[in-house]
Design a protein around this motif. Structure first.
Motif, PDB file in Angstrom:
ATOM      1  N   PHE A 219      20.709 -17.035   9.280  1.00 24.46           N
ATOM      2  CA  PHE A 219      19.807 -17.455   8.219  1.00 24.46           C
ATOM      3  C   PHE A 219      18.513 -16.659   8.107  1.00 24.46           C
ATOM      4  O   PHE A 219      17.883 -16.678   7.051  1.00 24.46           O
ATOM      5  N   PHE A 220      18.086 -15.970   9.162  1.00 20.27           N
ATOM      6  CA  PHE A 220      16.715 -15.480   9.152  1.00 20.27           C
ATOM      7  C   PHE A 220      16.480 -13.970   9.026  1.00 20.27           C
ATOM      8  O   PHE A 220      15.353 -13.572   8.704  1.00 20.27           O
ATOM      9  N   PRO A 221      17.423 -13.091   9.286  1.00 22.06           N
ATOM     10  CA  PRO A 221      17.098 -11.661   9.163  1.00 22.06           C
ATOM     11  C   PRO A 221      16.518 -11.277   7.807  1.00 22.06           C
ATOM     12  O   PRO A 221      15.478 -10.600   7.737  1.00 22.06           O
ATOM     13  N   SER A 222      17.120 -11.706   6.715  1.00 22.19           N
ATOM     14  CA  SER A 222      16.616 -11.338   5.387  1.00 22.19           C
ATOM     15  C   SER A 222      15.288 -12.043   5.089  1.00 22.19           C
ATOM     16  O   SER A 222      14.425 -11.492   4.401  1.00 22.19           O
ATOM     17  N   VAL A 223      15.122 -13.278   5.610  1.00 16.02           N
ATOM     18  CA  VAL A 223      13.877 -14.020   5.389  1.00 16.02           C
ATOM     19  C   VAL A 223      12.717 -13.312   6.082  1.00 16.02           C
ATOM     20  O   VAL A 223      11.638 -13.126   5.493  1.00 16.02           O
ATOM     21  N   ILE A 224      12.926 -12.912   7.327  1.00 15.70           N
ATOM     22  CA  ILE A 224      11.876 -12.210   8.073  1.00 15.70           C
ATOM     23  C   ILE A 224      11.557 -10.876   7.414  1.00 15.70           C
ATOM     24  O   ILE A 224      10.387 -10.482   7.297  1.00 15.70           O
ATOM     25  N   LYS A 225      12.578 -10.166   6.950  1.00 19.54           N
ATOM     26  CA  LYS A 225      12.371  -8.874   6.276  1.00 19.54           C
ATOM     27  C   LYS A 225      11.500  -9.053   5.028  1.00 19.54           C
ATOM     28  O   LYS A 225      10.546  -8.297   4.810  1.00 19.54           O
ATOM     29  N   SER A 226      11.808 -10.056   4.222  1.00 17.38           N
ATOM     30  CA  SER A 226      11.025 -10.304   3.007  1.00 17.38           C
ATOM     31  C   SER A 226       9.580 -10.674   3.336  1.00 17.38           C
ATOM     32  O   SER A 226       8.638 -10.239   2.659  1.00 17.38           O
ATOM     33  N   PHE A 227       9.391 -11.476   4.396  1.00 19.56           N
ATOM     34  CA  PHE A 227       8.048 -11.880   4.791  1.00 19.56           C
ATOM     35  C   PHE A 227       7.237 -10.675   5.260  1.00 19.56           C
ATOM     36  O   PHE A 227       6.060 -10.535   4.891  1.00 19.56           O
ATOM     37  N   GLN A 228       7.853  -9.807   6.059  1.00 20.07           N
ATOM     38  CA  GLN A 228       7.142  -8.632   6.567  1.00 20.07           C
ATOM     39  C   GLN A 228       6.814  -7.635   5.457  1.00 20.07           C
ATOM     40  O   GLN A 228       5.787  -6.958   5.501  1.00 20.07           O
ATOM     41  N   GLU A 229       7.681  -7.564   4.449  1.00 14.44           N
ATOM     42  CA  GLU A 229       7.376  -6.700   3.302  1.00 14.44           C
ATOM     43  C   GLU A 229       6.171  -7.227   2.527  1.00 14.44           C
ATOM     44  O   GLU A 229       5.371  -6.448   2.006  1.00 14.44           O
ATOM     45  N   LEU A 230       6.048  -8.542   2.453  1.00 15.48           N
ATOM     46  CA  LEU A 230       4.934  -9.157   1.734  1.00 15.48           C
ATOM     47  C   LEU A 230       3.644  -9.096   2.543  1.00 15.48           C
ATOM     48  O   LEU A 230       2.554  -8.912   1.984  1.00 15.48           O
ATOM     49  N   TYR A 231       3.759  -9.243   3.885  1.00 20.46           N
ATOM     50  CA  TYR A 231       2.587  -9.245   4.769  1.00 20.46           C
ATOM     51  C   TYR A 231       2.801  -8.262   5.922  1.00 20.46           C
ATOM     52  O   TYR A 231       3.045  -8.661   7.061  1.00 20.46           O
ATOM     53  N   PRO A 232       2.719  -6.969   5.648  1.00 21.71           N
ATOM     54  CA  PRO A 232       3.000  -5.972   6.700  1.00 21.71           C
ATOM     55  C   PRO A 232       1.993  -5.997   7.845  1.00 21.71           C
ATOM     56  O   PRO A 232       2.281  -5.492   8.936  1.00 21.71           O
ATOM     57  N   GLY A 233       0.814  -6.573   7.621  1.00 19.26           N
ATOM     58  CA  GLY A 233      -0.191  -6.602   8.677  1.00 19.26           C
ATOM     59  C   GLY A 233      -0.022  -7.726   9.678  1.00 19.26           C
ATOM     60  O   GLY A 233      -0.702  -7.757  10.707  1.00 19.26           O
ATOM     61  N   ILE A 234       0.893  -8.644   9.400  1.00 21.48           N
ATOM     62  CA  ILE A 234       1.101  -9.776  10.306  1.00 21.48           C
ATOM     63  C   ILE A 234       2.170  -9.421  11.334  1.00 21.48           C
ATOM     64  O   ILE A 234       3.287  -9.012  10.990  1.00 21.48           O
TER      65      ILE A 234
END
Length: 295
Positions: free
Chosen positions: A105-120
């Protein structure tokens, strides 16, 4: 005494090793040994004593450890709040994800989040849902994925997955030809379960007891794919969520619907109620809430 020395004492006790504590703190072993020696000189007493292969705390060491947890947690909260001043340009989140949830469930979710917030910076901890819940409660994790229901009032959550368990048997097993079965007919079977740190371990045992028998557990593992392979090798049977069953080798195992009882497998994003949440953690919660609502 400074915060670094408190952290060092805590890590030495956690790992029962100066070397492993040094590795965890990204310093050399001589550095941490010298720091502890300086602390003992400052206090004019020993902090550790060695008994065989074990490190034991002296009374002074026990006093330090009694305050270490709250102090380090407050420092973490201070750091998180200061990171918020940059409004998500930097920061970090500690997220706990069980192996089954992480894979599916989470690989694509984490990828999208990191693209939106690369500094986190995202730190992932892969553990069973039971351990993740404990880590959330003691502050070791900011958020995590747990198995519902959760009775602790200290936890807030929202559901992201609604699934149910199926019985996994080898293709040669007589039950492999059945479309649906009841739990009680598995009383004489050998069970392969997740380890005790996983909530599903106790859930299956509890349901078996309700059905009138004690499951005969022959193997335990932390990896769902290895459990599937052991079933395929005719070492026993298991129960896994329907979502996971689709990833198993259909040439080796069969997934049979369990209808009496139906055992739900419901996952939720969870965090500690009435505790400080960094802006990064708040954004992760909001982001996943919308992401799973959409799917």
């Amino acid at each position: 005494m400074d915060i670094h020395q408190i952290k060092q004492v805590s890590e030495i006790m956690r790992w029962n090793s100066f070397t492993k504590a040094a590795e965890a703190l990204n310093v050399t072993q001589p550095t941490i040994s010298k720091s502890i020696k300086n602390l003992e000189n400052e206090l004019n007493t020993m902090v550790f004593i060695r008994e065989g292969n074990q490190f034991k705390l002296t009374e002074a060491g026990e006093t330090i450890m009694r305050y270490a947890g709250p102090i380090l947690q407050m420092v973490d909260q201070l750091t998180a709040e200061l990171n918020d001043l940059t409004y998500l340009n930097r920061g970090s989140i500690r997220i706990g994800i069980p192996p089954m949830a992480g894979t599916n469930f989470f690989p694509s979710v984490i990828k999208s989040f990191q693209e939106l917030y690369p500094g986190i910076s995202v730190t992932l901890v892969e553990e069973g849902a039971r351990m993740i819940k404990d880590y959330i409660e003691n502050g070791s994790l900011d958020v995590g994925v747990i198995l519902l229901p959760v009775e602790e009032k200290a936890i807030d959550s929202f559901q992201i997955v609604d699934d149910r368990l199926k019985v996994i048997v080898p293709v040669s097993h007589p039950l492999a030809k059945q479309s649906r079965i009841s739990l009680k007919i598995l009383a004489e079977e050998k069970f392969i379960l997740f380890s005790s740190g996983f909530a599903l371990h106790d859930r299956i045992i509890s349901e078996c007891r309700k059905a009138g028998f004690e499951p005969r557990i022959v193997y335990e593992s932390t990896q769902w794919d290895f459990i599937g392979e052991m079933v395929g090798a005719d070492l026993g049977i298991t129960m896994l969520p329907d979502t996971i069953c689709r990833s198993l080798d259909s040439n080796k195992v069969r997934a049979v619907s369990l209808i009496d009882p139906i055992i739900p497998w419901q996952l939720a994003i969870a965090w500690k109620r009435d505790s400080y949440l960094s802006r990064a953690a708040q954004e992760w919660i909001a982001f996943t809430r919308e992401k799973f609502k959409a799917t």
